[in-house]
Scaffold this active site. Sequence first.
Site, PDB file in Angstrom:
ATOM      1  CD  GLU A 128     -24.951  -5.230  18.100  1.00  0.00           C
ATOM      2  OE1 GLU A 128     -25.292  -4.241  17.700  1.00  0.00           O
ATOM      3  OE2 GLU A 128     -24.961  -5.027  19.119  1.00  0.00           O
ATOM      4  CG  ASP A 172     -26.392  -3.482  25.369  1.00  0.00           C
ATOM      5  OD1 ASP A 172     -25.959  -3.125  24.268  1.00  0.00           O
ATOM      6  OD2 ASP A 172     -25.527  -2.808  26.073  1.00  0.00           O
ATOM      7  CE  LYS A 224     -18.938  -3.609  22.137  1.00  0.00           C
ATOM      8  NZ  LYS A 224     -19.483  -3.061  21.174  1.00  0.00           N
ATOM      9  NE  ARG A 284     -13.706  -1.806  22.286  1.00  0.00           N
ATOM     10  CZ  ARG A 284     -15.154  -1.244  22.480  1.00  0.00           C
ATOM     11  NH1 ARG A 284     -15.844  -1.078  21.862  1.00  0.00           N
ATOM     12  NH2 ARG A 284     -15.752  -1.747  23.238  1.00  0.00           N
ATOM     13  CG  ASP A 295     -19.700   1.646  30.091  1.00  0.00           C
ATOM     14  OD1 ASP A 295     -20.299   3.230  29.827  1.00  0.00           O
ATOM     15  OD2 ASP A 295     -19.941   1.050  28.768  1.00  0.00           O
ATOM     16  CE1 TYR A 353     -16.890  -5.246  26.762  1.00  0.00           C
ATOM     17  CE2 TYR A 353     -16.712  -4.533  29.124  1.00  0.00           C
ATOM     18  CZ  TYR A 353     -17.239  -4.856  27.405  1.00  0.00           C
ATOM     19  OH  TYR A 353     -18.133  -3.689  27.050  1.00  0.00           O
ATOM     20  CG  ASP A 382     -22.776  -0.634  28.733  1.00  0.00           C
ATOM     21  OD1 ASP A 382     -24.128  -0.341  27.710  1.00  0.00           O
ATOM     22  OD2 ASP A 382     -22.019  -0.553  28.593  1.00  0.00           O
ATOM     23  CG  ASP A 415     -25.956   2.818  26.380  1.00  0.00           C
ATOM     24  OD1 ASP A 415     -27.705   2.516  26.246  1.00  0.00           O
ATOM     25  OD2 ASP A 415     -25.387   1.834  25.596  1.00  0.00           O
ATOM     26  CE1 TYR A 426     -23.346  -6.551  25.360  1.00  0.00           C
ATOM     27  CE2 TYR A 426     -23.185  -5.851  23.132  1.00  0.00           C
ATOM     28  CZ  TYR A 426     -23.033  -5.825  24.210  1.00  0.00           C
ATOM     29  OH  TYR A 426     -22.700  -4.908  24.242  1.00  0.00           O
TER      30      TYR A 426
END
EC number: 3.6.1.1
Length: 162
Positions: A8, A57, A16, A30, A84, A126, A89, A52, A42
């Site tokens: 992605e 991920d 992002k 965003r 998070d 981040y 996550d 989540d 990523y």
Amino acid sequence: MQFDVTIEIPKGQRNKYEVDHETGRVRLDRYLYTPMAYPTDYGFIEDTLGDDGDPLDALVLLPQPVFPGVLVAARPVGMFRMVDEHGGDDKVLCVPAGDPRWDHVQDIGDVPAFELDAIKHFFVHYKDLEPGKFVKAADWVDRAEAEAEVQRSVERFKAGTH
């Protein structure tokens, strides 16, 4: 273990992007609020469901960034356990599958400590400037734990629950 990772966000981006799972199109979610860039390519592991509620991920160490939407055949070498504002996550750290340049990287201990520290620093910080967002726990685990989480995520996907 080997699987496809849909990229992605290419390494070096502050944008992002996320794949819209209903349309299959890449959407700009965003811009990062912090002046930081993604330290690896990523994305997510196809046909998985993380804690989540999203696909699991994945971070892929590549010699050159690829484009959003590209599938990369990858194998896990470890995982970044992270919590998070939404809960667990985790991010599976991968290398390209079948590429002899990565044969020496089989487990998390084979990845240079500086590389792991840089990735950890990024994910710990981040979200620092984003209102209501945070990262509170984060650390590296080995390949066996990463493979177990991938398997659990595949089973959640097949069951349709998380």
